[in-house]
Design an enzyme around this catalytic site. Structure first.
Site, mmCIF file in Angstrom:
data_model
loop_
_atom_site.group_PDB
_atom_site.id
_atom_site.type_symbol
_atom_site.label_atom_id
_atom_site.label_comp_id
_atom_site.label_asym_id
_atom_site.label_seq_id
_atom_site.Cartn_x
_atom_site.Cartn_y
_atom_site.Cartn_z
ATOM 1 N N GLU A 218 0.986 -1.249 0.112
ATOM 2 C CA GLU A 218 -0.258 0.568 0.084
ATOM 3 C C GLU A 218 0.701 1.407 -0.079
ATOM 4 O OE1 GLU A 218 -2.653 -0.328 3.258
ATOM 5 O OE2 GLU A 218 -4.240 -2.024 1.925
ATOM 6 N N GLU A 341 -6.697 -7.879 -0.369
ATOM 7 C CA GLU A 341 -7.600 -7.798 1.310
ATOM 8 C C GLU A 341 -8.775 -7.465 0.916
ATOM 9 O OE1 GLU A 341 -5.546 -5.040 3.897
ATOM 10 O OE2 GLU A 341 -3.027 -5.698 3.308
#
EC number: 3.2.1.58
Length: 498
Positions: A218, A341
């Protein structure tokens, strides 16, 4: 009744081809794993909170500092800083040895899962001179690979935090300002860490277990220099393929870029896009034919980190997931991708989900200014909680014992539509997280135990396998309504194929 069963069977057969994934001919690594195999999807969980602390996953580690949130550490950096090296080492040695054990891996296999994603920070391997972090994670990572192999589980190794933080989130190890690119030492240590991981875990000796290494989790592209970020991706790929001659899968997290951004990057068919990011050494030697191969894109998708998302109706949330799946399906011909995720969360009420001292958007207590707080030791930061526009309470939506029947149904529906969508639109899914201390919407194990997560994974209560929602009368067994809904669903499915 027999006719209904036949209709349902036909519907299921039609659905198998709704989101057929095209094969990218640049791929060559079917021996390790075939991310394009529609018959074998990734069905995994993350082991978050083990090697990278997150306050909402293991709040008990942070509650020892008292109730004054101005003085509670906000991440692993301040946790170790505040405890000091010796005490932090003692506590984390115990945590690493007990939070996940061999029995967890056996349970994960018994649940029918086939992969674990293991987040780990750079500090497990190397430290900056002034880092307060402690080490000792690596032997447990090695054990995890052994336990995974013994239980026929595949593994993603995920570099979850880099020096200076790539996103400012507590899950990067250091909450606050994004300073990863501000210091060349940060970048050099990131490369050094990855090269160590590539060398130790990316070789053929582990390809029966490790099926991908994720170079950074991320990175927040809007808070980074995008060109420098892309340089890091391309240079890391060079190290992976050329320096270490790895045949494993190179995993790229989408960096919060829009879907489709990565289609032409790291792609042999779009050399004009890639060429500016290729290093001089590679250009001088000549770019190998089919240089880019076995690259997998990791998407992360949640519906609780904005007020607009939380304000959506159940039906709007479900439609969001369907739309998301349709968008992801279109990129498969460029790189295989999966949703690495996601969760069952429909609120952000779990304690410290947004960070220590930040509150929740759901009940109007969220204070974004607290996210820049980085020093919990001197207590200088103010703890501001904004109660403006308070519409809802987190009181009955935080612990499963307090959930209403409707809230449980909403969570189950949200999980079901994600399972359906992610199974059919890409290479699979990895749920975040396998377990937590008390954040059930993020806890695969507890969700299954409370029948909020389908188990087996295709045991849907609220949807047909094409995503059409089952109305209550049909679910209750009314033959006429069941036949009508089934035929309607079949027509919808057929229309998508024509």
């Amino acid at each position: 009744m027999l006719f209904n069963i036949l209709i349902l069977s036909a519907l299921s057969l039609q659905l198998c081809t709704c989101f057929h994934i095209k094969r990218n001919l640049n791929g060559s690594n079917d021996v390790i794993w075939d991310y394009y195999d529609d018959s074998k999807k990734v069905q995994g969980v993350s082991l978050g909170g083990w090697f990278v602390l997150e306050p909402y996953i293991t709040p008990s580690l942070f509650e020892q500092f008292g109730e004054d949130e101005k003085k509670i550490p906000v991440d692993e950096y301040t946790f170790t800083e505040q405890l000091g090296k010796d005490e932090a080492q003692k506590q984390l040695d115990k945590h690493w040895a007990t939070y996940f054990t061999e029995s967890d891996f056996k349970d994960i296999k018994d649940y029918g899962l086939n992969l674990v994603r293991i987040p780990i920070g750079y500090w497990a391997f190397y430290l900056l001179e002034d880092d307060p972090y402690v080490q000792g994670q690596e032997p447990y990572l090695d054990k995890a690979l052994e336990w995974a192999k013994q239980n026929d589980l595949k593994v993603w190794i995920d570099l979850h935090g880099v020096p200076g933080s790539q996103n400012g989130f507590d899950n990067s190890g250091k909450r606050g300002n994004v300073t990863w690119q501000d210091d060349e030492e940060n970048i050099e240590l990131s490369y050094k860490t990855l090269n160590y991981i590539f060398g130790k875990y990316g070789g053929e000796n582990l390809t029966d277990t490790v099926i991908g290494i994720e170079i950074v989790n991320e990175p927040f592209h809007s808070k980074l220099n995008e060109t420098d970020m892309l340089d890091f991706y391309y240079n890391s790929y060079y190290d992976f393929r050329i320096k270490h001659n790895s045949r494993n899968f190179f995993l790229i997290q989408e960096a919060f870029e829009p879907i489709g951004f990565w289609n032409t990057h790291l792609n042999n068919d779009y050399t004009n896009v890639s060429k500016p990011f290729l290093n001089d050494e590679l250009l001088e030697e000549g770019v190998p034919k089919n240089y880019f191969h076995d690259i997998v894109l990791d998407h992360h998708h949640y519906e609780v980190f904005s007020v607009d998302q939380l304000d959506k109706s159940e039906n709007a949330r479900i439609q969001d997931i369907k739309n998301y799946g349709e968008s992801v399906a279109k990129e498969q011909e460029y790189h295989p991708s999966l949703v690495g995720e996601w969760s069952g969360a429909i609120t952000d009420c779990a304690k410290w989900l947004n960070g220590v001292g930040t509150g929740a958007r759901y009940d109007g207590t969220f204070d974004e200014s607290q996210l820049v707080r980085t020093n919990a030791i001197n207590g200088t930061a103010e703890s501001q909680f904004k109660f403006k526009d308070k519409k809802r309470s987190c009181e009955n939506v935080t612990f499963v014992e307090d959930f209403s029947k409707q809230h449980k149904e909403n969570i189950r529906k949200f999980i079901e539509i994600q399972l359906l969508t992610y199974e059919n639109s890409n290479s699979g899914w990895i749920f975040w997280n396998y377990k937590t201390e008390n954040a059930i919407e993020w806890d695969f194990k507890k969700l299954v135990e409370h029948k909020l997560f389908p188990h087996p994974f295709n045991e849907y209560k609220y949807f047909y396998e094409n995503g059409t929602q089952i109305v209550e009368s049909a679910a209750s067994g009314n033959p006429q309504n069941l036949l009508f809904i089934t035929l309607s669903a079949l027509l919808v499915s057929l229309s998508t194929l024509l």
